[in-house]
Design an enzyme around this catalytic site. Structure first.
Site, PDB file in Angstrom:
ATOM      1  N   LYS A  13       0.819  -1.215   0.000  1.00  0.00           N
ATOM      2  CA  LYS A  13       0.000   0.000   0.000  1.00  0.00           C
ATOM      3  C   LYS A  13       0.853   1.265   0.000  1.00  0.00           C
ATOM      4  CE  LYS A  13      -2.794   0.020   3.484  1.00  0.00           C
ATOM      5  NZ  LYS A  13      -1.974   0.820   4.349  1.00  0.00           N
ATOM      6  N   ARG A  88      -9.525   3.809   9.373  1.00  0.00           N
ATOM      7  CA  ARG A  88      -9.241   2.457   9.864  1.00  0.00           C
ATOM      8  C   ARG A  88     -10.461   1.799  10.486  1.00  0.00           C
ATOM      9  NH1 ARG A  88      -3.749   1.072  10.499  1.00  0.00           N
ATOM     10  NH2 ARG A  88      -2.318   2.748   9.952  1.00  0.00           N
ATOM     11  N   ARG A 127      10.975 -10.784   5.268  1.00  0.00           N
ATOM     12  CA  ARG A 127      11.793  -9.578   5.435  1.00  0.00           C
ATOM     13  C   ARG A 127      12.895  -9.822   6.466  1.00  0.00           C
ATOM     14  NH1 ARG A 127       7.473  -4.676   5.963  1.00  0.00           N
ATOM     15  NH2 ARG A 127       7.148  -5.667   7.981  1.00  0.00           N
ATOM     16  N   ARG A 138      12.835  -9.565  12.272  1.00  0.00           N
ATOM     17  CA  ARG A 138      12.200  -8.768  13.311  1.00  0.00           C
ATOM     18  C   ARG A 138      11.116  -9.596  13.989  1.00  0.00           C
ATOM     19  NH1 ARG A 138      10.384  -3.135  10.717  1.00  0.00           N
ATOM     20  NH2 ARG A 138       8.551  -4.438  10.446  1.00  0.00           N
ATOM     21  N   ARG A 149      -1.397 -10.004  13.146  1.00  0.00           N
ATOM     22  CA  ARG A 149      -1.595  -8.659  12.590  1.00  0.00           C
ATOM     23  C   ARG A 149      -2.674  -8.678  11.510  1.00  0.00           C
ATOM     24  NH1 ARG A 149       4.154  -7.148  10.534  1.00  0.00           N
ATOM     25  NH2 ARG A 149       3.099  -5.301   9.729  1.00  0.00           N
TER      26      ARG A 149
END
Length: 204
Positions: A13, A88, A127, A138, A149
């Site tokens: 996005k 949101r 990632r 991470r 998430r």
């Protein structure tokens, strides 16, 4: 054009927001940027935001919406904008509609970037970052965290797409492929010349 860009974490996005806004010649506006600008500028709203952030609390809708409304009233957004990361929630979407009405504007289109969950998990958990010369993952990119998430996104933000579908504004775009391919689909969904394979407008 006045556009909202929706999509889950990992859908690309942020990248598409910058490209599309640049193509259309309108500002790409994110709530994160608005928060930072108000806090660093020590505006009245920024001071209120800082008290919530410092306490580790979410910024209330009325403050977020007020900051977005102020930003949309600035001269560079007069001819259009692309909102990334807002609204949101359905209450935020309703308040955005009312705020734009007060400014004499309305949204032209809402584009939702669509990606299968397994692909999102693959993208995000793939990632890596370099720490002390070593490549590490991470904590918030671990597969189980990514799925959480995405679950939060589905529960809290995905209903916004349904709200805009009901308003007749939503177009869903396949976000799998090269960046320029996805960009072409988004532009086609917006009815912009140069767009390639069109995103399918949602049924209304």
């Amino acid at each position: 054009m006045r556009i909202v860009l929706l999509g889950p974490p990992g859908a690309g996005k942020g990248t598409q927001a910058q490209i599309i806004a640049g193509t259309l010649g309108v500002p790409a506006i994110s709530t994160g940027d608005i928060f930072r600008a108000n806090v660093s500028g020590q505006t009245e709203l920024g001071k209120k935001v800082k008290t919530f952030l410092d306490a580790g609390n979410l910024v209330p809708d009325e403050i977020t919406v007020a900051m977005v409304k102020d930003r949309l009233a600035e001269a560079d957004a007069e001819g259009g904008f692309l909102l990334d990361g807002f609204p949101r929630s359905i209450p935020q979407a309703e308040q955005l509609r009312d705020s734009l009405g007060e400014l004499g504007h309305k949204l032209d289109r809402v584009v939702e970037l669509v990606v299968e969950e397994d692909e999102l998990v693959r993208r995000l958990s793939g990632r890596r970052m370099i720490v002390d010369g070593k490549e590490v993952q991470r904590d918030d990119d671990k597969p189980e965290t990514v799925r959480h998430r995405l679950s939060v996104y589905r529960e809290q933000t995905a209903p916004v797409a349904g709200f805009y579908e009901g308003e007749g504004l939503l177009a869903r775009v396949d976000a799998i492929g090269e960046i320029d391919e996805v960009t072409s689909r988004v532009l086609a969904a917006l009815g912009v010349e140069g767009g390639g394979e069109a995103g399918q407008p949602a049924a209304v």
